[in-house]
Enzyme design. Structure first.
Site, PDB file in Angstrom:
ATOM      1  N   SER A 138       0.971  -1.267  -0.208  1.00 34.14           N
ATOM      2  CA  SER A 138      -0.098  -0.109  -0.305  1.00 34.14           C
ATOM      3  C   SER A 138       0.961   1.436   0.015  1.00 34.14           C
ATOM      4  CB  SER A 138      -0.859  -0.110   1.349  1.00 34.14           C
ATOM      5  OG  SER A 138      -1.532   1.052   1.344  1.00 34.14           O
ATOM      6  N   TYR A 151      -1.687   0.190  10.325  1.00 34.34           N
ATOM      7  CA  TYR A 151      -1.749  -0.357   8.890  1.00 34.34           C
ATOM      8  C   TYR A 151      -0.594  -0.132   8.189  1.00 34.34           C
ATOM      9  CZ  TYR A 151      -3.732  -1.127   4.634  1.00 34.34           C
ATOM     10  OH  TYR A 151      -4.115  -1.672   3.200  1.00 34.34           O
TER      11      TYR A 151
END
Lengths: 246, 441
Positions: A138, A151
């Site tokens: 990501s 995250y």
């Protein structure tokens, strides 16, 4: 057995997983979908068979159950040509700040599990001398942000794992792709405020992954705009960055 | 709540928009005032719930496909574009395609969309064998010509008001190639245009582009496009049997000022378009199915051409007898007004299949108008000609017709309402369109 190439998608029930499986099946790959709930994957398998007339396998896979990984890989009918890890968990940053179990689940889902399973496939691929490993990481891993660093840090770890693995495999015939999708309109991001021009649909990610595998790209920002955005974010001095609450 | 509008961007309405992930969740999403929405290509208010709008495009799986017969079972949110791109190269196309490929299958059934072949092959619903329907009452039923046939024929063309279409089984057309042999006929006025369309009755596909601003001796001048599926033997050596559809790349990035479309720019465009078409008249050539069937899809967001306030499409069908006079009256007023779109379309239709299907044997005329000035009054005036001629307006394109116009045009409305009531006694399934035209006040 056919002589077609094969790809396995870990996290096959996600929107990006479905789209990626479609992109590969459309390109003529036999596809396997792996996920926690195999029965829930049946309609997607039927869809792929009906659309593209390819072989579709289904396998049970739980990214948090690392003890099962050896058995999972050994249990596959054949070692695939391409392994794509889509698995991940956004989680809730605010909960993770005080709930250690939730934070650990986010970290394990995005870093530990995906890295271990791709690492395991990497050993088999290196022994065989061929294969492509794809990790969906990501842009959130490019720099820790106040709003989602649990995250983001796990994705950062995964990105680092993939780049190290890529370096190690560089002269072996095994290729490693890191995918950084940015905002994608999926189940995971439902209800989030996404910035329109920076947001893509899942099929765009699936096509980008296929293209990266076929062209042997190392790192893919699915939307080119993200490369620029993250370059700016990465180069902001810490003194400035820490004051930005985004 | 989210602001929602149709493709014409008029009206814009507040609605609760949900995107369920399972059929069970679709069921749970239904409450009083719910309507299903596919890809939002209905022009007006047909796919906006009075309270809640349920987006179906996530349901795009093929359930089964038989390559021997071309019979397919699919989820209703699948786009027609997906169906064409996936099964075209395998030798199958939908029997009926409308002017855009960006509609969902569920939407195509609910509007019983027609294509350039309605005069000889009928509408989209004719090739649907069965439908899985989630009724407003909460049942999930399979409806076909034999089983729950009332629900089946009310759902074909029923604008989503019989319930939420979950899946459908349909037949696809076997084709050798994705190419169309196109022949252009140049018609110098309205009489010639209608004669050319009549003469084109035996062609599989026929449609006329009509210059709706030309007056005097050029009044009603048109280009008529006839088409047939091309066989493999018609392709030049080395040509791909199935062309690739380009994504709409170059879009309209911003809303153009309403000024852009005026009588001068439209007149200039039409003059150029007519002359270019006239040069091709007589001969025939092979055209990829994409520009042939979906000419506007190559321009993304073309609805922005009409400016921020949006546009209205007026599509009527006039029964064959006496159509010439009425179409002449309508076109005369449109030409005088001068602000109708450069995309006026005239074609012939046959009998529709669903209880509320739009088509009836006659001529259909489609015109776009920017939302400005006294356009609503003007269209009411046009509607009086339509009603007097025993015609009707297409619900998938409508955003403004009156209850009286609607009731006059759709004599089977009572029967439809009775079936709707039996499927949904509490009246859970409602749209802005049904509120405007169907529901008891």
């Amino acid at each position: 057995m056919t002589s077609r190439k094969s790809a396995i998608v870990l996290g096959g029930s996600s929107d990006i997983g479905r789209a990626t499986a479609r992109a590969f099946a459309k390109a003529g790959y036999d596809v396997a979908l792996a996920g926690r709930d195999v029965a829930a994957l049946e309609p997607d398998a039927a869809d792929l068979r009906a659309r593209y007339n390819v072989e579709v396998g289904l396998h049970k896979f739980d990214v948090l159950d690392t003890a099962s990984f050896d058995g999972f890989v050994a249990g596959l009918p054949a070692l695939p040509d391409v392994v794509i890890s889509i698995v991940g968990l956004l989680g809730v940053q605010q909960t993770a700040e005080s709930d250690l179990a939730h934070a650990a689940t986010i970290m394990r889902s995005n870093y530990e599990g995906p890295s271990l399973i791709l690492g395991l496939f990497a050993e088999k691929f290196l022994a065989r001398g061929s294969g492509t490993l794809v990790g969906v990481s990501s842009v959130a891993g490019d720099r820790g942000r106040a709003s989602n660093y649990v995250y983001g840090s796990a994705k950062a770890g995964f990105s680092a794992f993939l780049s190290g693995l890529r370096a190690r495999a560089s002269s072996s015939g095994v290729h490693v792709v890191t995918v950084k999708p940015g905002f994608v309109r999926t189940k995971m991001t439902e209800g989030m405020k996404l910035i329109g021009p920076l947001t893509v649909e899942a099929p765009v990610v699936g096509d980008a992954i296929l293209a990266a595998v076929e062209k042997k790209t190392d790192v893919v920002y699915v939307s080119a705009k993200w490369r620029l955005v993250m370059l700016i974010i990465k180069t902001l001095p810490e003194a400035v960055f820490k004051k930005l609450k985004f | 709540m989210t602001l929602v509008s149709g493709w014409g961007r008029f009206p814009v309405v507040d609605s609760d928009v949900l995107r369920p992930r399972s059929f069970a969740a679709v069921g749970e999403a239904v409450e009083a005032g719910t309507i299903a929405r596919g890809n939002g290509r209905a022009y007006g208010d047909a796919a906006i719930g009075t309270v809640r709008t349920v987006t179906m495009t996530g349901f795009d799986r093929v359930r089964s496909f038989d390559p021997a017969t071309g019979r397919i079972r699919l989820e209703a949110g699948m786009l027609l574009a997906d169906l064409v791109e996936t099964f075209g190269p395998r030798g199958f196309l939908p029997f009926v395609v409308p002017g855009t490929r960006f509609v969902s299958i569920g939407g195509a059934i609910a509007a019983d969309v027609h294509g350039k072949n309605h005069h000889c092959e009928g509408g989209f619903g004719r090739y649907v064998d069965s439908i899985l329907l989630r009724t407003g009452q909460g049942e999930v039923i399979e409806a076909s010509r034999e089983q729950n046939s009332d629900a089946f024929f009310a759902t074909i063309g029923g604008m989503g008001l019989t319930g939420i279409i979950l899946e459908a089984t349909m037949r696809l057309r076997p084709v050798e190639t994705g190419w169309i042999r196109e022949r252009v006929i140049c018609a110098s006025d309205l009489d010639a245009a209608m004669r050319a369309l009549d003469a084109g009755d035996s062609a599989t596909y026929s449609v006329a582009w009509i210059d709706c601003v030309a007056r005097g001796k050029d009044f009603g001048r048109s280009l008529i496009y006839l088409g047939e599926h091309a066989g493999k033997d018609e392709l030049t050596e080395g040509a791909a049997a199935f062309p690739v559809g380009k994504d709409p790349g170059l879009g309209v990035p911003v809303d153009l000022p309403a000024m852009t479309l005026n009588r001068y720019s439209i007149r200039a465009f039409n003059e150029m378009y007519y002359r270019m078409g006239a040069r091709r008249a007589g001969g025939s050539r092979l055209v990829s199915l994409y520009p042939y069937f979906f000419p506007l899809d190559s321009i993304a967001d073309w609805n922005r051409i009409y400016g921020r306030r949006g546009f209205l499409q007026h599509q009527c069908v006039i029964p064959e007898a006496g159509a010439r006079a009425v179409l002449g009256d309508i076109l005369e007023r449109v030409a005088l007004r001068g602000d109708a779109s450069f995309l006026a379309v005239l074609k012939k239709l046959g009998q529709g299949d669903g209880i509320l299907s739009f088509p009836l044997p006659g001529y259909t005329l489609a015109l776009d108008f920017p939302v400005q000035g006294d356009i609503l009054n003007f269209l009411d005036e046009i509607d009086r000609f339509v009603v007097a001629a025993g015609g009707r307006l297409y619900l998938a394109k409508d955003a403004r017709q009156s209850r009286a116009t609607f009731a006059a045009g759709y004599p089977a409305l009572q029967r439809f309402n009775a079936i709707r009531k039996s499927l949904d006694p509490a009246g859970n399934i409602r749209s802005k369109l049904s509120q405007r035209l169907f529901d008891e006040v």
